[in-house]
Design a protein around this motif. Sequence first.
Motif, mmCIF file in Angstrom:
data_model
loop_
_atom_site.group_PDB
_atom_site.id
_atom_site.type_symbol
_atom_site.label_atom_id
_atom_site.label_comp_id
_atom_site.label_asym_id
_atom_site.label_seq_id
_atom_site.Cartn_x
_atom_site.Cartn_y
_atom_site.Cartn_z
ATOM 1 N N ARG A 41 12.589 -3.297 -6.564
ATOM 2 C CA ARG A 41 11.364 -4.080 -6.385
ATOM 3 C C ARG A 41 10.593 -3.616 -5.150
ATOM 4 O O ARG A 41 10.222 -4.403 -4.296
ATOM 5 N N MET A 42 10.372 -2.330 -5.103
ATOM 6 C CA MET A 42 9.615 -1.748 -4.005
ATOM 7 C C MET A 42 8.303 -1.196 -4.538
ATOM 8 O O MET A 42 8.269 -0.604 -5.608
ATOM 9 N N VAL A 43 7.250 -1.378 -3.766
ATOM 10 C CA VAL A 43 5.968 -0.788 -4.109
ATOM 11 C C VAL A 43 5.926 0.579 -3.434
ATOM 12 O O VAL A 43 5.979 0.680 -2.211
ATOM 13 N N VAL A 44 5.868 1.600 -4.245
ATOM 14 C CA VAL A 44 5.786 2.961 -3.731
ATOM 15 C C VAL A 44 4.333 3.407 -3.835
ATOM 16 O O VAL A 44 3.713 3.280 -4.889
ATOM 17 N N LEU A 45 3.797 3.899 -2.724
ATOM 18 C CA LEU A 45 2.407 4.358 -2.704
ATOM 19 C C LEU A 45 2.394 5.869 -2.880
ATOM 20 O O LEU A 45 2.757 6.614 -1.973
ATOM 21 N N PRO A 46 1.982 6.335 -4.045
ATOM 22 C CA PRO A 46 1.946 7.776 -4.299
ATOM 23 C C PRO A 46 1.037 8.496 -3.298
ATOM 24 O O PRO A 46 0.013 7.954 -2.867
ATOM 25 N N ILE A 47 1.412 9.694 -2.947
ATOM 26 C CA ILE A 47 0.701 10.450 -1.914
ATOM 27 C C ILE A 47 -0.779 10.639 -2.244
ATOM 28 O O ILE A 47 -1.630 10.556 -1.362
ATOM 29 N N VAL A 48 -1.108 10.872 -3.503
ATOM 30 C CA VAL A 48 -2.513 11.087 -3.869
ATOM 31 C C VAL A 48 -3.346 9.843 -3.553
ATOM 32 O O VAL A 48 -4.478 9.947 -3.079
ATOM 33 N N LEU A 49 -2.776 8.648 -3.772
ATOM 34 C CA LEU A 49 -3.492 7.412 -3.468
ATOM 35 C C LEU A 49 -3.524 7.148 -1.963
ATOM 36 O O LEU A 49 -4.540 6.703 -1.425
ATOM 37 N N ARG A 50 -2.405 7.426 -1.290
ATOM 38 C CA ARG A 50 -2.385 7.251 0.174
ATOM 39 C C ARG A 50 -3.433 8.132 0.836
ATOM 40 O O ARG A 50 -4.145 7.697 1.736
ATOM 41 N N ARG A 51 -3.543 9.358 0.377
ATOM 42 C CA ARG A 51 -4.540 10.280 0.966
ATOM 43 C C ARG A 51 -5.951 9.763 0.766
ATOM 44 O O ARG A 51 -6.780 9.860 1.668
ATOM 45 N N ALA A 57 2.323 8.932 5.628
ATOM 46 C CA ALA A 57 3.709 8.466 5.559
ATOM 47 C C ALA A 57 4.082 7.839 6.896
ATOM 48 O O ALA A 57 3.799 8.392 7.957
ATOM 49 N N GLY A 58 4.675 6.668 6.853
ATOM 50 C CA GLY A 58 5.092 5.979 8.070
ATOM 51 C C GLY A 58 4.040 5.077 8.688
ATOM 52 O O GLY A 58 4.336 4.333 9.618
ATOM 53 N N ASP A 59 2.803 5.128 8.198
ATOM 54 C CA ASP A 59 1.752 4.248 8.726
ATOM 55 C C ASP A 59 2.057 2.794 8.380
ATOM 56 O O ASP A 59 2.615 2.502 7.320
ATOM 57 N N ASP A 60 1.654 1.902 9.274
ATOM 58 C CA ASP A 60 1.754 0.482 8.977
ATOM 59 C C ASP A 60 0.652 0.109 7.992
ATOM 60 O O ASP A 60 -0.448 0.659 8.042
#
Length: 99
Positions: A41-51, A57-60
């Motif tokens: 039950r973790m929300v993973v933020l794909p790199i393409v969306l994070r960018r 990675a590691g940002d609050d």
Amino acid sequence: MWPLLDRLGWHDDVRLTVTVVGTSLLMRRDPAGVFELGKRRMVVLPIVLRRRCGISAGDDVFMVADPARGVLVVHPARALDQMVTSYHASLAGGDRDDR
């Protein structure tokens, strides 16, 4: 994070669609969604969306559950700073500095 997911009624089998809105991510339940919470039950933020949102990675991040709309919103921490600063400026009558 689980209390947020519990408020939305999202369990490990929930599929999600994610939309970029400005610098934030809007997640909502969608049976045809590309993303799944999974057993942890973790929300993973794909790199393409994070960018696209300027999240490294590691940002609050600041996450808000909106059960009435069935969405989870993920804001970069700097967006919260901007929201609070704008709100406080509106309370004080705009961007004036009356010192």
